[in-house]
Write an enzyme that holds these catalytic residues in place. Structure first.
Site, mmCIF file in Angstrom:
data_model
loop_
_atom_site.group_PDB
_atom_site.id
_atom_site.type_symbol
_atom_site.label_atom_id
_atom_site.label_comp_id
_atom_site.label_asym_id
_atom_site.label_seq_id
_atom_site.Cartn_x
_atom_site.Cartn_y
_atom_site.Cartn_z
ATOM 1 C CB SER A 145 -0.365 3.415 9.542
ATOM 2 O OG SER A 145 -1.149 2.247 9.495
ATOM 3 C CB SER B 103 -3.556 2.988 7.013
ATOM 4 O OG SER B 103 -3.248 3.759 8.178
ATOM 5 C CE LYS C 228 -4.000 7.288 7.839
ATOM 6 N NZ LYS C 228 -3.303 6.376 8.789
#
Lengths: 71, 468
Positions: free
Chosen positions: B176, B152, B79
Site C-alpha cells: 500500500s 491503499s 494518509k
C-alpha cells in the site's frame, strides 16, 4: 480446494452476529477464505509433520536474528 | 525551479539557513494543493490556516535562535489514518470510526518541526490496492487522471509526485505504499516489520501492518526514516535495535554489491515495456559497480495467500463490532473483505503465524547468502485505468487486482524491507519502477541502492504537468 461452503459461512457469520451477510456475500467470503486456507496447507506440506508453535513475538525475534551487517 | 520542486532536504536546509521562510514554503505548497486538488482528489482536508500559523511560529523560532529539528517548517501530509488528538481520522470511510490512541509518528514529526498541511485520501479502511473510494471519491493519478493512483495510501504518492508536500507517511500491509509510489513515480519505502512504530495508526492487520514513507529522493527518505524509526513503548512489537544515520552509507556507493535477479516467479508475469525498464535499471546498477547474480527464490507462490490468511483474520477481528453495528456504512466489497476472516479457522490463522519465521529463515538463507539485495518489479504491468479496476467492471477486474500485489504482498508476510524506485515510463505514459528487497533491518542498503541509481538517472526528478 479446502474451505468452508456458503452455508457454513452463513452459520459462522451468525455466530459473529453479522446479520448483514447474505448468500452472495457468503459466497465471496468462502472463496477468499478457501484460497487462504489452501495456501496454509500448501506451505505446511513443505515441513515435517509435528507440533506447530510460535506467535507474532517469535517473528520479530526471527527478523532481529536474521539482520546482517551492511554489505 | 519553483519552491515546491525542492526536495525535502533542500527545503529543510533553505528554511534552517533562512534563505526562505517557512511561511513562503507552506504558502507555495497550499497554492499547489489548490491548483491540483480538482484534478487528483488527493486530500481529504487541508489545514491551511493552522499550517500557516505553525509556519509563522516556525519562522519566529528561527529568528529568536531557538533550536530547530530536521524537518523544521517543512510541509508534510499523511494518509488519513494517523490519529491526532482532537481530530477524527476518516480512515477512508464514511462509517466514521471512533478515535484510537495518538500517533507516535505524528508526535515525532511534530518534535522534528514538520508542519502538517492536510490529511490524504486512502482506500476505505486501507482495504484496496487501486485508489478507488466509493464514498470519498477516487484519488486520481497526476500523470493521467483516467488511471489509478494505486492504494491503499493513494493520496501519499499523488501528493509527493505532484509536489504538494515534501514527503508523506502511509501504511503498507500488502503493497500500500510501494504500489502508489510506483504508479505515481516517487520513491516508496516499506521498512522491516517492527522498525517503525504503529502506535496510533489505524490497524488493518496488526501483525502485518508497517508504516511506510513516500519521498522524492533516497536522501529525503533517509531523513524521514531516521525520525520515524526506533522503539516505542506504546508498540510492544517495535524493535529496540539502534537507528543508524541512513544517509551515511551513501558515500560508499554500490561497487561490488551483489544484486540478485530472481529466475523464478517474480519476472514471470511482467509486461514487455515494464521488463524493458527493469532491464535498463539493472544495466544502470551494473554500470555503477554492482554485480548481477541469478537467484532462485524458494517457493514464493503461497506467500501472498499466506499473508491474506493473516490479514483477513486480523482485519475481521479489528472490524468485528464496528462492522456488526455499522455494516451499511461500508461499501459492499470492503465489507466482504473485512469479513473474510470470519471463515478462517483459528488453527489456520495460528499456523500461518507459526510458519512465518520458518519461511522467513528459509527465504533469507536461500536468497541473501547469494546476494545482498533482490531486484524485481514493484508492479509487473503498466498502471491500469480506473475503469479497468473498478469493482463494477468485468470479472477480469479481480484478476487484475490480484496481479497488482503479486510482487509486493510476499514481503509483507516475510516482514522484509523493500523499496520502490522510479525507473521510467511505460507506453501509456505512466511511471514504472523497480523494487529492491533486503535482509531484515537493511534499510540503509536499500536506500544506498536507490541513491546510487538516482545519481545516474533523472526519473525521480520528473514531475507531472498541471493539467490545463
Amino acid at each position: 480446494m479446502p474451505g468452508p461452503d456458503t452455508k457454513t459461512v452463513l452459520d459462522l457469520a451468525q455466530l459473529q452476529q453479522q446479520a448483514w451477510v447474505d448468500e452472495a456475500a457468503a459466497q465471496r467470503i468462502a472463496a477468499g477464505a478457501a484460497a487462504a486456507i489452501e495456501a496454509v496447507h500448501a506451505a505446511l506440506a513443505d515441513f515435517e509433520a509435528g507440533l506447530q508453535g510460535g506467535d507474532a513475538a517469535d517473528f520479530l525475534a526471527a527478523l532481529e536474528a536474521l539482520a546482517g551487517d551492511e554489505p | 525551479m519553483s519552491v515546491v520542486d525542492w526536495t525535502l532536504t533542500e527545503t529543510a536546509s533553505a528554511i534552517a539557513e533562512r534563505r526562505i521562510s517557512s511561511v513562503e514554503v507552506v504558502a507555495e505548497h497550499l497554492r499547489a494543493i489548490e491548483a491540483w486538488q480538482p484534478h487528483v482528489n488527493a486530500f481529504v482536508s487541508v489545514f491551511a490556516e493552522q499550517a500557516l500559523d505553525a509556519a509563522r511560529r516556525a519562522d519566529d523560532a528561527l529568528s529568536t535562535g531557538r533550536g530547530v529539528g530536521p524537518l523544521h517548517g517543512v510541509p508534510l501530509a499523511h494518509k488519513d489514518m494517523f490519529q491526532r488528538p482532537g481530530r477524527r481520522s476518516t480512515c477512508g470511510s464514511r462509517a466514521s470510526p471512533p478515535p484510537f490512541t495518538a500517533s507516535t509518528l505524528l508526535e515525532r514529526f511534530d518534535a522534528a518541526g514538520a508542519i502538517e498541511v492536510g490529511a490524504l485520501k486512502m482506500a476505505e479502511f486501507a482495504l484496496g490496492p487501486t485508489g478507488h473510494n466509493a464514498f470519498l471519491g477516487d484519488c486520481r493519478n497526476p500523470w493521467n487522471a483516467a488511471h489509478v493512483s494505486g492504494g491503499s495510501s493513494s493520496g501519499g504518492g499523488v501528493a509527493v509526485a505532484a509536489r504538494l508536500v515534501c514527503s508523506s507517511l502511509g501504511s503498507d500491509t500488502g503493497g500500500s505504499v510501494r504500489l502508489p509510489a510506483s504508479a505515481t513515480g516517487v520513491l516508496g519505502l516499506k521498512p522491516t516489520n517492527g522498525r517503525v512504530t504503529r502506535a496510533g495508526m489505524m490497524p488493518l492487520a496488526p501483525s502485518v501492518d508497517v508504516p511506510g514513507i513516500f519521498a522524492r529522493s533516497a536522501r529525503d527518505a533517509a531523513v524521514v526514516l531516521r525520525i520515524a524509526a526506533g522503539h516505542d513503548p506504546r508498540d510492544a512489537r517495535s524493535s529496540s535495535r539502534p537507528v543508524p544515520d541512513y544517509a551515511l552509507a551513501f558515500a560508499r556507493g554500490i561497487e561490488g554489491l551483489r544484486v540478485g535477479v530472481p529466475e523464478n516467479f517474480f519476472l514471470e508475469d511482467v509486461e514487455p515495456d515494464v521488463e524493458v525498464a527493469l532491464a535498463e535499471s539493472r544495466r544502470v546498477l551494473e554500470s555503477l559497480g554492482a554485480r548481477l547474480v541469478t537467484v532462485r527464490v524458494p517457493r514464493p507462490e503461497p506467500l501472498t495467500e499466506l499473508s491474506r490468511a493473516l490479514v483477513y483474520a486480523e482485519a475481521s477481528a479489528v472490524h468485528s463490532t464496528w462492522l456488526r453495528d455499522h455494516a451499511a456504512g461500508y461499501s459492499p466489497q470492503v465489507r466482504v473483505r473485512a469479513a473474510t476472516g470470519f471463515a478462517i479457522p483459528a488453527p489456520i490463522y495460528l499456523q500461518a503465524q507459526a510458519l512465518r519465521p520458518l519461511l522467513l529463515w528459509r527465504f533469507v538463507q536461500a536468497v541473501f547468502d547469494d546476494c545482498d539485495v533482490l531486484h524485481l518489479p514493484t508492479l509487473g504491468m503498466a498502471v491500469p485505468t480506473r475503469a479497468e479496476t473498478d469493482v463494477g467492471s468485468a470479472a477480469a477486474m479481480w484478476d487484475k487486482i490480484a496481479r497488482l500485489v503479486r510482487c509486493t504482498a510476499p514481503f509483507n508476510y516475510l516482514g522484509l524491507p523493500a523499496i520502490s524506485v522510479p525507473c521510467g515510463f511505460t507506453r501509456n505514459g505512466l511511471p514504472t519502477s523497480f523494487q529492491v528487497v533486503a535482509r531484515p533491518f537493511a534499510e540503509s542498503t536499500l536506500l544506498r541502492v536507490a541513491h546510487a541509481f538516482e545519481g545516474a538517472t533523472d526519473w525521480h526528478r520528473r514531475a507531472p504537468p498541471l493539467p490545463t
